[in-house]
Scaffold this motif. Structure first.
Motif, PDB file in Angstrom:
ATOM      1  N   LEU A  13      57.221  27.057  66.935  1.00 41.80           N
ATOM      2  CA  LEU A  13      57.301  27.828  68.167  1.00 41.80           C
ATOM      3  C   LEU A  13      56.085  28.738  68.308  1.00 41.80           C
ATOM      4  CD1 LEU A  13      61.063  28.825  67.952  1.00 41.80           C
ATOM      5  CD2 LEU A  13      60.063  26.902  69.193  1.00 41.80           C
ATOM      6  N   SER A  14      55.941  29.286  69.519  1.00 43.29           N
ATOM      7  CA  SER A  14      54.821  30.187  69.786  1.00 43.29           C
ATOM      8  C   SER A  14      55.315  31.453  70.463  1.00 43.29           C
ATOM      9  CB  SER A  14      53.769  29.504  70.682  1.00 43.29           C
ATOM     10  OG  SER A  14      53.201  28.382  70.040  1.00 43.29           O
ATOM     11  N   LEU A  15      54.487  32.484  70.403  1.00 43.39           N
ATOM     12  CA  LEU A  15      54.775  33.771  71.025  1.00 43.39           C
ATOM     13  C   LEU A  15      53.572  34.177  71.856  1.00 43.39           C
ATOM     14  CD1 LEU A  15      56.807  36.276  70.974  1.00 43.39           C
ATOM     15  CD2 LEU A  15      55.277  37.212  69.232  1.00 43.39           C
ATOM     16  N   ASP A  16      53.804  34.556  73.109  1.00 50.71           N
ATOM     17  CA  ASP A  16      52.739  35.071  73.963  1.00 50.71           C
ATOM     18  C   ASP A  16      52.722  36.589  73.880  1.00 50.71           C
ATOM     19  OD1 ASP A  16      51.996  32.563  74.782  1.00 50.71           O
ATOM     20  OD2 ASP A  16      53.062  32.645  76.691  1.00 50.71           O
ATOM     21  N   ILE A  17      51.529  37.165  73.749  1.00 53.69           N
ATOM     22  CA  ILE A  17      51.378  38.611  73.634  1.00 53.69           C
ATOM     23  C   ILE A  17      50.328  39.085  74.625  1.00 53.69           C
ATOM     24  CG2 ILE A  17      50.788  40.533  72.111  1.00 53.69           C
ATOM     25  CD1 ILE A  17      51.652  38.872  69.753  1.00 53.69           C
ATOM     26  N   LEU A  18      50.686  40.118  75.389  1.00 50.65           N
ATOM     27  CA  LEU A  18      49.764  40.727  76.340  1.00 50.65           C
ATOM     28  C   LEU A  18      49.630  42.208  75.984  1.00 50.65           C
ATOM     29  CD1 LEU A  18      48.080  40.113  78.903  1.00 50.65           C
ATOM     30  CD2 LEU A  18      50.033  40.934  80.250  1.00 50.65           C
ATOM     31  N   PRO A  19      48.450  42.649  75.529  1.00 54.03           N
ATOM     32  CA  PRO A  19      48.264  44.058  75.181  1.00 54.03           C
ATOM     33  C   PRO A  19      48.355  44.945  76.421  1.00 54.03           C
ATOM     34  CG  PRO A  19      46.558  42.671  74.210  1.00 54.03           C
ATOM     35  CD  PRO A  19      47.271  41.837  75.224  1.00 54.03           C
ATOM     36  N   ALA A  28      70.453  27.557  65.511  1.00 58.05           N
ATOM     37  CA  ALA A  28      68.988  27.459  65.568  1.00 58.05           C
ATOM     38  C   ALA A  28      68.388  28.544  66.457  1.00 58.05           C
ATOM     39  CB  ALA A  28      68.580  26.077  66.074  1.00 58.05           C
ATOM     40  N   GLN A  29      69.034  28.820  67.589  1.00 61.60           N
ATOM     41  CA  GLN A  29      68.476  29.760  68.559  1.00 61.60           C
ATOM     42  C   GLN A  29      68.437  31.192  68.014  1.00 61.60           C
ATOM     43  OE1 GLN A  29      70.916  27.486  69.205  1.00 61.60           O
ATOM     44  NE2 GLN A  29      69.611  26.023  70.297  1.00 61.60           N
ATOM     45  N   ILE A  30      69.493  31.618  67.336  1.00 56.95           N
ATOM     46  CA  ILE A  30      69.487  32.980  66.801  1.00 56.95           C
ATOM     47  C   ILE A  30      68.588  33.072  65.575  1.00 56.95           C
ATOM     48  CG2 ILE A  30      71.557  32.639  65.388  1.00 56.95           C
ATOM     49  CD1 ILE A  30      70.440  35.868  67.216  1.00 56.95           C
ATOM     50  N   GLU A  31      68.458  32.000  64.818  1.00 57.11           N
ATOM     51  CA  GLU A  31      67.491  31.992  63.718  1.00 57.11           C
ATOM     52  C   GLU A  31      66.081  32.214  64.254  1.00 57.11           C
ATOM     53  OE1 GLU A  31      69.901  28.903  60.753  1.00 57.11           O
ATOM     54  OE2 GLU A  31      68.215  28.203  61.985  1.00 57.11           O
ATOM     55  N   ASP A  32      65.756  31.549  65.357  1.00 57.27           N
ATOM     56  CA  ASP A  32      64.436  31.715  65.962  1.00 57.27           C
ATOM     57  C   ASP A  32      64.250  33.132  66.493  1.00 57.27           C
ATOM     58  OD1 ASP A  32      64.058  29.066  65.366  1.00 57.27           O
ATOM     59  OD2 ASP A  32      64.391  28.353  67.417  1.00 57.27           O
ATOM     60  N   MET A  33      65.315  33.694  67.089  1.00 57.19           N
ATOM     61  CA  MET A  33      65.232  35.052  67.610  1.00 57.19           C
ATOM     62  C   MET A  33      64.953  36.045  66.488  1.00 57.19           C
ATOM     63  SD  MET A  33      65.771  36.561  70.649  1.00 57.19           S
ATOM     64  CE  MET A  33      64.100  37.067  70.241  1.00 57.19           C
ATOM     65  N   LYS A  34      65.634  35.872  65.364  1.00 58.86           N
ATOM     66  CA  LYS A  34      65.406  36.757  64.227  1.00 58.86           C
ATOM     67  C   LYS A  34      63.989  36.592  63.670  1.00 58.86           C
ATOM     68  CE  LYS A  34      69.633  38.531  63.786  1.00 58.86           C
ATOM     69  NZ  LYS A  34      70.319  39.135  62.661  1.00 58.86           N
ATOM     70  N   CYS A  35      63.482  35.367  63.682  1.00 54.44           N
ATOM     71  CA  CYS A  35      62.113  35.118  63.220  1.00 54.44           C
ATOM     72  C   CYS A  35      61.109  35.839  64.104  1.00 54.44           C
ATOM     73  CB  CYS A  35      61.828  33.616  63.207  1.00 54.44           C
ATOM     74  SG  CYS A  35      60.090  33.187  62.937  1.00 54.44           S
ATOM     75  N   VAL A  36      61.295  35.759  65.415  1.00 54.44           N
ATOM     76  CA  VAL A  36      60.391  36.427  66.360  1.00 54.44           C
ATOM     77  C   VAL A  36      60.397  37.932  66.125  1.00 54.44           C
ATOM     78  CG1 VAL A  36      60.043  36.995  68.791  1.00 54.44           C
ATOM     79  CG2 VAL A  36      60.537  34.639  68.136  1.00 54.44           C
ATOM     80  N   LEU A  37      61.582  38.518  66.013  1.00 54.04           N
ATOM     81  CA  LEU A  37      61.684  39.959  65.823  1.00 54.04           C
ATOM     82  C   LEU A  37      61.026  40.394  64.515  1.00 54.04           C
ATOM     83  CD1 LEU A  37      65.356  40.444  67.058  1.00 54.04           C
ATOM     84  CD2 LEU A  37      63.285  41.313  68.169  1.00 54.04           C
ATOM     85  N   GLY A  38      61.265  39.618  63.455  1.00 53.09           N
ATOM     86  CA  GLY A  38      60.644  39.952  62.177  1.00 53.09           C
ATOM     87  C   GLY A  38      59.135  39.869  62.233  1.00 53.09           C
ATOM     88  N   TRP A  39      58.616  38.823  62.891  1.00 51.45           N
ATOM     89  CA  TRP A  39      57.166  38.666  62.994  1.00 51.45           C
ATOM     90  C   TRP A  39      56.555  39.830  63.778  1.00 51.45           C
ATOM     91  CZ3 TRP A  39      53.166  38.471  66.342  1.00 51.45           C
ATOM     92  CH2 TRP A  39      51.971  37.921  65.883  1.00 51.45           C
ATOM     93  N   LEU A  40      57.182  40.197  64.878  1.00 52.74           N
ATOM     94  CA  LEU A  40      56.647  41.294  65.688  1.00 52.74           C
ATOM     95  C   LEU A  40      56.641  42.605  64.917  1.00 52.74           C
ATOM     96  CD1 LEU A  40      58.026  40.856  69.332  1.00 52.74           C
ATOM     97  CD2 LEU A  40      55.628  41.050  68.627  1.00 52.74           C
ATOM     98  N   GLN A  41      57.686  42.846  64.155  1.00 49.56           N
ATOM     99  CA  GLN A  41      57.734  44.083  63.390  1.00 49.56           C
ATOM    100  C   GLN A  41      56.645  44.122  62.325  1.00 49.56           C
ATOM    101  OE1 GLN A  41      61.831  44.131  62.136  1.00 49.56           O
ATOM    102  NE2 GLN A  41      62.559  44.754  64.151  1.00 49.56           N
ATOM    103  N   GLN A  42      56.253  42.972  61.813  1.00 51.40           N
ATOM    104  CA  GLN A  42      55.210  42.913  60.795  1.00 51.40           C
ATOM    105  C   GLN A  42      53.799  42.974  61.383  1.00 51.40           C
ATOM    106  OE1 GLN A  42      55.600  39.621  58.075  1.00 51.40           O
ATOM    107  NE2 GLN A  42      57.773  39.998  57.744  1.00 51.40           N
ATOM    108  N   HIS A  43      53.628  42.460  62.618  1.00 55.34           N
ATOM    109  CA  HIS A  43      52.277  42.270  63.145  1.00 55.34           C
ATOM    110  C   HIS A  43      51.983  43.059  64.420  1.00 55.34           C
ATOM    111  CE1 HIS A  43      51.546  38.915  60.359  1.00 55.34           C
ATOM    112  NE2 HIS A  43      52.791  38.556  60.605  1.00 55.34           N
ATOM    113  N   ALA A  44      52.897  43.902  64.865  1.00 59.09           N
ATOM    114  CA  ALA A  44      52.690  44.616  66.123  1.00 59.09           C
ATOM    115  C   ALA A  44      51.400  45.429  66.118  1.00 59.09           C
ATOM    116  CB  ALA A  44      53.888  45.529  66.400  1.00 59.09           C
ATOM    117  N   GLU A  45      51.078  46.040  64.970  1.00 61.36           N
ATOM    118  CA  GLU A  45      49.904  46.902  64.912  1.00 61.36           C
ATOM    119  C   GLU A  45      48.610  46.150  65.213  1.00 61.36           C
ATOM    120  OE1 GLU A  45      52.370  46.840  62.805  1.00 61.36           O
ATOM    121  OE2 GLU A  45      53.160  48.885  62.727  1.00 61.36           O
ATOM    122  N   GLN A  46      48.579  44.853  64.893  1.00 57.94           N
ATOM    123  CA  GLN A  46      47.367  44.068  65.147  1.00 57.94           C
ATOM    124  C   GLN A  46      47.061  43.956  66.638  1.00 57.94           C
ATOM    125  OE1 GLN A  46      47.576  40.261  63.169  1.00 57.94           O
ATOM    126  NE2 GLN A  46      48.583  41.148  61.357  1.00 57.94           N
TER     127      GLN A  46
END
Length: 287
Positions: free
Chosen positions: A32-38, A95-113
């Motif tokens: 999956l992918s995540l779109d980010i707009l600063p 599967a859908q909630i697993e993906d949701m948890k993955c997205v949230l975890g990734w954002l919490q780890q990489h938001a500062e970037q």
């Protein structure tokens, strides 16, 4: 719960193109992918992060469905992100909630970037996406590889929150793509009578009750803004009414913003008032 491109969450004149912010796409789990707009204007301090989760009955929709909303959030000074998740029936729950948890975890780890503050995160969910956001916040420690911190707040539009009740209240003769029973069978792979336990596990309402029964209210619940059309023929208003009441009893803050003469799709004539309500809500809870 039509394909989310037909929903257009914030299709009102307050939204317009934002110059200077470049959309970035990053790979996540399960391909999956995540779109980010600063933020349109980078501030000296890290900005709050708002995650948008698309609707589409768990069988359709895309992270690319709400470009205007991401632009509006960017203009308001947020790091805006748009998530996707595996779709049914090719991928069944959980599967859908697993993906949701993955997205949230990734954002919490990489938001500062991306100029974001991982301690000030919020969510906006539409229909099926609102269900997944709500479920993610009532199931700490479940379906996640590592512990995710709770969101500060979440706005839920037209959310199905009690799946057994939603199944039981639905017209059994309805077989179109807007049928709750069609969507639920695609999500779970079974009708409610054959998979009652799975339907309960997938219900934010049931998970909230489990938290109360286990006296686990010490885990913080995010503030909620539940937006729901009073004439919604797909997800009854009662779903949000009951959830708001139970949420408050569990110690959380929940406000129901019911829209008169409005169905499941869009905001009818209330677009401007919803925009202002959402602006105030996010500003307050991400301070």
């Amino acid at each position: 719960m039509l394909p989310a491109r037909l929903i257009c969450l914030l299709s009102f004149t307050l939204l317009h193109k934002v110059a200077g912010a470049a959309l970035q796409t990053v790979p996540l789990c399960q391909g999956l992918s995540l779109d980010i707009l600063p933020p349109a204007q980078r501030a000296q301090q890290p900005a709050p992060v708002v995650l948008v989760v698309h609707g589409g009955g768990w069988i359709g929709g895309s992270r690319q469905d709400y470009p205007e909303l991401l632009q509006w959030l960017s203009q308001q000074g947020y790091v805006a992100a748009a998530a996707e998740y595996r779709l049914a029936p090719a991928a069944r729950f959980p599967a859908q909630i697993e993906d949701m948890k993955c997205v949230l975890g990734w954002l919490q780890q990489h938001a500062e970037q991306y100029g974001g503050d991982s301690k000030r995160m919020a969510g906006i969910g539409i229909s099926a996406g609102a269900h997944l956001l709500a479920l993610s916040q009532t199931t700490p420690g479940q379906w996640e590889a590592q512990k995710n911190a709770p969101l500060r707040c979440a706005a839920l539009h037209g959310a199905p929150l009690d799946l057994p009740a939603w199944w039981q209240s639905a017209d059994p003769d309805r077989q179109d793509l807007m049928s709750p029973r069609v969507m639920l069978k695609a999500l779970t792979g079974a009708a409610y009578p054959q998979a009652a336990s799975l339907y309960r596990q997938a219900s934010p309402q049931w998970q909230l009750e489990q938290r109360r029964a286990a006296a686990s209210q010490n885990a913080r619940l995010p503030a909620l803004l539940l937006i729901h059309g009073e004439q919604d023929q797909t997800v009854p208003l009662l779903q949000s009414q009951r959830y708001a009441a139970r949420y408050q009893q569990a110690g959380g803050r929940a406000e129901l913003y019911a829209l008169p003469d409005t169905g499941h799709i869009g905001f009818g004539t209330h677009g401007r008032s919803v925009a202002e309500k959402l602006r105030q809500f996010l500003q307050s809870c991400t301070k």
